[in-house]
Design a protein around this motif. Structure first.
Motif, PDB file in Angstrom:
ATOM      1  N   MET A  63      29.089  -3.137 -11.614  1.00 33.81           N
ATOM      2  CA  MET A  63      29.473  -1.936 -10.865  1.00 33.81           C
ATOM      3  C   MET A  63      30.961  -1.659 -11.061  1.00 33.81           C
ATOM      4  O   MET A  63      31.780  -2.577 -11.051  1.00 33.81           O
ATOM      5  N   THR A  64      31.298  -0.393 -11.269  1.00 35.80           N
ATOM      6  CA  THR A  64      32.693   0.010 -11.439  1.00 35.80           C
ATOM      7  C   THR A  64      33.174   0.726 -10.194  1.00 35.80           C
ATOM      8  O   THR A  64      32.397   1.035  -9.283  1.00 35.80           O
ATOM      9  N   THR A  65      34.469   0.997 -10.158  1.00 42.19           N
ATOM     10  CA  THR A  65      35.062   1.707  -9.023  1.00 42.19           C
ATOM     11  C   THR A  65      34.382   3.045  -8.776  1.00 42.19           C
ATOM     12  O   THR A  65      34.236   3.483  -7.625  1.00 42.19           O
ATOM     13  N   LEU A  66      33.945   3.705  -9.850  1.00 44.33           N
ATOM     14  CA  LEU A  66      33.366   5.041  -9.734  1.00 44.33           C
ATOM     15  C   LEU A  66      31.848   5.033  -9.553  1.00 44.33           C
ATOM     16  O   LEU A  66      31.251   6.094  -9.371  1.00 44.33           O
ATOM     17  N   SER A  67      31.223   3.870  -9.615  1.00 43.25           N
ATOM     18  CA  SER A  67      29.756   3.792  -9.544  1.00 43.25           C
ATOM     19  C   SER A  67      29.162   4.512  -8.338  1.00 43.25           C
ATOM     20  O   SER A  67      28.131   5.192  -8.467  1.00 43.25           O
ATOM     21  N   PRO A  68      29.772   4.403  -7.141  1.00 39.52           N
ATOM     22  CA  PRO A  68      29.165   5.084  -5.984  1.00 39.52           C
ATOM     23  C   PRO A  68      29.052   6.599  -6.153  1.00 39.52           C
ATOM     24  O   PRO A  68      28.195   7.228  -5.518  1.00 39.52           O
ATOM     25  N   LEU A  69      29.886   7.174  -7.010  1.00 38.41           N
ATOM     26  CA  LEU A  69      29.839   8.632  -7.188  1.00 38.41           C
ATOM     27  C   LEU A  69      28.541   9.078  -7.835  1.00 38.41           C
ATOM     28  O   LEU A  69      28.089  10.203  -7.618  1.00 38.41           O
ATOM     29  N   THR A  70      27.940   8.214  -8.618  1.00 37.92           N
ATOM     30  CA  THR A  70      26.682   8.592  -9.271  1.00 37.92           C
ATOM     31  C   THR A  70      25.519   8.588  -8.298  1.00 37.92           C
ATOM     32  O   THR A  70      24.421   9.048  -8.642  1.00 37.92           O
ATOM     33  N   ASP A  71      25.738   8.062  -7.102  1.00 35.50           N
ATOM     34  CA  ASP A  71      24.693   8.080  -6.085  1.00 35.50           C
ATOM     35  C   ASP A  71      24.688   9.377  -5.275  1.00 35.50           C
ATOM     36  O   ASP A  71      23.761   9.615  -4.488  1.00 35.50           O
ATOM     37  N   LEU A  72      25.703  10.212  -5.467  1.00 35.76           N
ATOM     38  CA  LEU A  72      25.725  11.500  -4.781  1.00 35.76           C
ATOM     39  C   LEU A  72      24.588  12.366  -5.310  1.00 35.76           C
ATOM     40  O   LEU A  72      24.242  12.292  -6.494  1.00 35.76           O
ATOM     41  N   PRO A  73      23.987  13.198  -4.470  1.00 35.60           N
ATOM     42  CA  PRO A  73      22.828  13.990  -4.886  1.00 35.60           C
ATOM     43  C   PRO A  73      23.076  14.807  -6.152  1.00 35.60           C
ATOM     44  O   PRO A  73      24.077  15.519  -6.250  1.00 35.60           O
ATOM     45  N   ASP A  74      22.197  14.662  -7.108  1.00 36.69           N
ATOM     46  CA  ASP A  74      22.165  15.439  -8.348  1.00 36.69           C
ATOM     47  C   ASP A  74      23.270  15.094  -9.336  1.00 36.69           C
ATOM     48  O   ASP A  74      23.303  15.662 -10.437  1.00 36.69           O
ATOM     49  N   VAL A  75      24.171  14.188  -8.995  1.00 36.07           N
ATOM     50  CA  VAL A  75      25.286  13.899  -9.890  1.00 36.07           C
ATOM     51  C   VAL A  75      24.833  13.114 -11.114  1.00 36.07           C
ATOM     52  O   VAL A  75      25.174  13.460 -12.257  1.00 36.07           O
ATOM     53  N   ALA A  76      24.070  12.056 -10.915  1.00 35.58           N
ATOM     54  CA  ALA A  76      23.622  11.250 -12.057  1.00 35.58           C
ATOM     55  C   ALA A  76      22.847  12.100 -13.056  1.00 35.58           C
ATOM     56  O   ALA A  76      23.062  12.010 -14.274  1.00 35.58           O
ATOM     57  N   GLY A  77      21.963  12.956 -12.551  1.00 36.43           N
ATOM     58  CA  GLY A  77      21.189  13.816 -13.435  1.00 36.43           C
ATOM     59  C   GLY A  77      22.061  14.795 -14.201  1.00 36.43           C
ATOM     60  O   GLY A  77      21.834  15.044 -15.394  1.00 36.43           O
ATOM     61  N   ALA A  78      23.063  15.355 -13.523  1.00 38.87           N
ATOM     62  CA  ALA A  78      23.970  16.303 -14.175  1.00 38.87           C
ATOM     63  C   ALA A  78      24.767  15.616 -15.277  1.00 38.87           C
ATOM     64  O   ALA A  78      24.959  16.172 -16.366  1.00 38.87           O
ATOM     65  N   LEU A  79      25.229  14.401 -15.011  1.00 37.47           N
ATOM     66  CA  LEU A  79      25.994  13.656 -16.005  1.00 37.47           C
ATOM     67  C   LEU A  79      25.129  13.296 -17.203  1.00 37.47           C
ATOM     68  O   LEU A  79      25.564  13.406 -18.366  1.00 37.47           O
TER      69      LEU A  79
END
Length: 241
Positions: A1-17
């Motif tokens: 896990m990286t410092t920014l990993s929690p951001l990918t748990d925000l709704p729709d963010v992982a899919g957008a990336l």
């Protein structure tokens, strides 16, 4: 896990990336790049410089800029920054602070005094943490890291003049260093400009530090990357047309 990993748990963010990453991979397989990659890169650099200047309120026709008729210092700064990006990739990888100072020298010439050029005026510990993140994070998705770098620099307003030009350039350097777009072929700044109201709104939302604000910006950045791929493909079509 990286410092920014929690951001990918925000709704729709992982899919957008993931969608943006896939779109970049597809765009960079464009056959035109095999023979005309350097020409496309040069044109994308100009397109993005004009777009970045426009986001600072200096909007001009690209053909006027190409012809050398535009002397606006913001536009000239954007052009200098764009021209320097290839040589600054290795500097950004090893010394982000030095790269940012150089970017500001280029962006703000004619806008700031000599004493102000290349010197951050605010940011403090948060700015130091951002530079450390850019230096050490090799695990986060490249698009996520680039988005955070740009938004943090925009919100911190590290420089009084040319800050937007510097922030967008730093994000492009991040994409290059992380190997996603090493030749600077994706016109991300043109993608921002095509969605300017969203760009301004989401970057301001990010600065609030709320989950919704951060989510808004990350989704915008991913969309801008996809838009930048479309712009690059349009450039490819013109080159062979």
């Amino acid at each position: 896990m990286t410092t920014l990993s929690p951001l990918t748990d925000l709704p729709d963010v992982a899919g957008a990336l993931e969608s943006a990453r896939a779109r970049v991979d597809k765009a960079l397989w464009n056959r035109t790049l095999r023979k005309h990659g350097a020409t496309v890169a040069t044109e994308v650099s100009l397109v993005d410089a004009v777009a970045s200047a426009a986001l600072e309120g200096a909007s001009y026709d690209i053909e006027e800029v190409r012809g050398g008729a535009v002397t606006d210092p913001v536009v000239q700064g954007a052009l200098r920054v764009a021209a320097a990006l290839p040589e600054l990739v290795t500097v950004w990888e090893k010394a982000p602070r030095q790269a940012l100072a150089r970017l500001h020298l280029l962006a703000a010439r004619g806008l700031a005094t000599g004493d102000e050029l290349g010197r951050p005026v605010r940011g403090g510990e948060r700015f130091s943490m951002l530079c450390d993140l850019a230096l050490t994070d090799r695990e986060s998705p490249a698009i996520l890291l680039a988005a955070v770098v740009e938004a943090e620099l925009l919100s911190l307003r590290v420089f009084d003049t040319g800050n937007g030009l510097v922030a967008r350039a730093a994000a492009k350097l991040t994409l290059a260093v992380r190997g996603l777009d090493p030749r600077g072929l994706i016109a991300v700044d043109a993608g921002h400009a095509a969605r300017e109201p969203e760009y301004l709104g989401s970057s301001n939302a990010f600065a609030t530090g709320t989950s919704d604000g951060v989510r808004s910006w990350l989704r915008h950045y991913a969309a801008a990357v996809e838009e930048g791929c479309e712009v690059m493909e349009t450039v490819c079509a013109r080159v062979i047309g």
